[in-house]
Every structure is written in structure tokens, then in C-alpha cells.
Design an enzyme around this catalytic site. Structure first.
Site, short mmCIF file in Angstrom:
data_model
loop_
_atom_site.label_atom_id
_atom_site.label_comp_id
_atom_site.label_asym_id
_atom_site.label_seq_id
_atom_site.Cartn_x
_atom_site.Cartn_y
_atom_site.Cartn_z
N LEU A 30 0.80 -1.15 -0.09
CA LEU A 30 0.00 -0.05 -0.02
C LEU A 30 0.89 1.37 -0.06
O LEU A 30 1.93 1.42 0.73
CB LEU A 30 -0.75 -0.07 1.22
N GLY A 33 -1.69 6.38 -2.36
CA GLY A 33 -2.87 6.42 -3.20
C GLY A 33 -3.87 5.49 -2.67
O GLY A 33 -5.12 5.73 -2.52
N HIS A 34 -3.45 4.31 -2.14
CA HIS A 34 -4.27 3.24 -1.31
C HIS A 34 -5.14 4.02 -0.37
O HIS A 34 -6.15 3.96 0.23
CB HIS A 34 -3.60 2.07 -1.01
N GLY A 144 -9.19 3.50 -7.77
CA GLY A 144 -8.77 4.50 -8.24
C GLY A 144 -8.73 4.53 -9.64
O GLY A 144 -8.76 3.66 -10.63
N SER A 182 2.01 4.04 -7.53
CA SER A 182 1.73 2.64 -7.97
C SER A 182 2.78 1.54 -7.36
O SER A 182 3.98 2.15 -7.17
CB SER A 182 2.08 2.69 -9.64
N ARG A 184 4.12 -0.60 -8.50
CA ARG A 184 5.03 -1.08 -9.49
C ARG A 184 6.28 -0.02 -9.59
O ARG A 184 7.05 -0.35 -10.15
CB ARG A 184 4.38 -1.32 -10.62
#
Ligand code: PAF
Length: 282
Positions: A30, A33-34, A144, A182, A184
Site C-alpha cells: 500500500l 494512493g491506497h 482508483g 503505483s 510497480r
């Protein structure tokens, strides 16, 4: 925060709540954004439920399922601090105790953009999300907008299957230099991380051009993809699409539009998008 890994335990804990449930499904690792989604969820429900599950079904054979970052302890702490009430964190055997033979098959119109480059991805996403919806039975679920096509697939699934769930799309959270947050991004080397905001800059450039009257959509897409590739990216697509259905616009006035891109930088495949205002300033 209660943590449940078994479906019956979670169901019985939720039955005792019997209030409006706002649900945020995640694959963990996380970031801010989460956490913004969790905080927004609080405004939509009395009980906030999050899930952490890395869903094998949505990864292709060459995707990063095995190396997808799993940071459960840190995730729990972040969810606790964000005021989440219940966390559902099933193991693979809990969610898929037998091979999953029934799937949600998104329509052929989704075999575009990410659907072209990640065959079967949205089928895996839709299948696990429907399953999670059936387990959690939320009144509202938040996703999102960074995963714009995913949000559209899940909105359409929810509407067409008449699920009594409101789907809320939340704004993308960005680093100060514009890079969309992200999980990633963690795959980027320091040099790649410095290069990565180019993706957002190019999308902004296209959004501004379109909003101020440039109607050469194909030219804008091609130039942006070429600029990425000249700078070491391997671009899957840069595409201007209609917000409503992600189909190509039928003409310069077919709006509102969104510009979306997916491109690989080193070991990371990054996606991003920007919605362009309906009137286009024209
Ligand atoms: O966006 C994600 O993290 C995943 O695709 C989701 C919605 C949790 C389904 O596995």
C-alpha cells in the site's frame, strides 16, 4: 482493526456490524494512493473494509505475479493508521480452494488498450472483484482512476449484473513530480525513477493541446509514443479515447475524452491517464 483470513469469519464479523459498508479491494504493497481511498471510503460508509489479495487470475504467464511486492505487516500498520475497521486477507486456498472455472468475461470491446497487451487480465480482475463483492457485500466500493479501464470494466459489470453496489472512482494520487503512485514504481532504478515523470508530462501536453483545439489526435499519440521510446521506454499505447466507453472518438467534437498510456521503463510497466474537460475550451 479486525483482521480475517477466512470467509466465514469475515461474514460473521460483518453480520455483527450491519451498517453501510464501504469496501476498498487492493493487492497490498500500500502507498498513499491506497490510503487516500481508505480515507475517502470513510465518507461513504460507517464500516470501512479493505482487502489484500494478490490475485493470480489477473496476471498473465509473463507478468509479475511471483515478484509482486508482498508487504503484509507494513500494510496492516498503514490500514490501522488509516482507520480501517476490518481487513480481509485471504490466502490463495481460501479464495480459490478449487480451480476457478466460472469467470466473469468482460465484453470484446475490452480487448483493447490494456486488454490487448494483457490478455485475460480484466477477466481475472472482474472475477475476483465479483467474488470479493459476494463475500463482503458492500454498499459502496472504491477504485482508483489510475486504473481507468479497470474502473470502467467494474462499473459496467456492476451495472449489467444489477449488483446493489455504488462504484466510486477516486482521483489518482501523484508524487510531487507528477508520477502516479503505483506499487510497480518500486521496480524502478533511481535513474528510471528520475525519468518516469515524463509519462505524466506527455499526457499533460496532449491534454492541453486537445483542450485548446488541436484535433490531430493520431499525431499527438504517435509523437508522444515516439518521445517515450527515444528516452528508453517501450510503449504499448498512447491513446485518446472517449471517457464513456474508451472507444476512439468519432470526431474532434466527440467528447469528453481521456488520454491514456501504458509504457515499460526497465522492469516496470507504468500506466497513467488524464481526463480532458468536456467543452475542450473550444
Ligand atoms: O487494482 C487492484 O489492485 C486490483 O486489480 C484489484 C481491484 C484489487 C483486483 O485484484
Amino acid at each position: 482493526m479486525q483482521i480475517h483470513s477466512s470467509i466465514p469469519e469475515l461474514r460473521s464479523a460483518l453480520q455483527q456490524q450491519r451498517r453501510r459498508i464501504a469496501f476498498v479491494p487492493t493487492m497490498g504493497n500500500l502507498h498513499a494512493g491506497h490510503i487516500a481511498l481508505m480515507q475517502e471510503a470513510r465518507a461513504h460508509g460507517d464500516t470501512v473494509v479493505a482487502s489484500v489479495f494478490v490475485n493470480r487470475l489477473q496476471f498473465g504467464p509473463n507478468d509479475d505475479f511471483d515478484r509482486y511486492p508482498r508487504t503484509f505487516e507494513a500494510d496492516c500498520e498503514k490500514l490501522l493508521n488509516a482507520g480501517v475497521d476490518l481487513l480481509f486477507a485471504p490466502g490463495e486456498n481460501e479464495l480459490y480452494p478449487e480451480p476457478q472455472e466460472y469467470h466473469v468475461e468482460p465484453p470484446a470491446s475490452q480487448n483493447q488498450l490494456d486488454g490487448t497487451f494483457r490478455p485475460g487480465h480484466f477477466r481475472g480482475v472482474a472475477t475476483v472483484v465479483l467474488k470479493l463483492f459476494n463475500i463482503v457485500q458492500p454498499q459502496v466500493a472504491l477504485f482508483g482512476k489510475k486504473d481507468y479501464q479497470q474502473l470502467m470494466v467494474l462499473r459496467n459489470m456492476t451495472r449489467q449484473l444489477a449488483l446493489p453496489i455504488e462504484i466510486v472512482g477516486s482521483e489518482t494520487v501523484r508524487a510531487a513530480d507528477g508520477l502516479a503512485l503505483s506499487s510497480r514504481n518500486g521496480y524502478l532504478s533511481p535513474g528510471e525513477r528520475a525519468e518516469a515523470p515524463r509519462l505524466h508530462r506527455l499526457l499533460q501536453r496532449i491534454a492541453t493541446a486537445v483542450a485548446t483545439g488541436d484535433a490531430d489526435f493520431a499525431g499527438l499519440e504517435t509523437d508522444a509514443a515516439a518521445e517515450l521510446d527515444r528516452n528508453g521506454w517501450r510503449t504499448d499505447y498512447v491513446a485518446l479515447r472517449r471517457q464513456a466507453d474508451l472507444q476512439p472518438p468519432r470526431g474532434a467534437d466527440d467528447r469528453p475524452l481521456v488520454v491514456l498510456a501504458a509504457s515499460r521503463l526497465g522492469n516496470a510497466r507504468l500506466i497513467d491517464n488524464i481526463e480532458i474537460a468536456a467543452c475542450g475550451g473550444r
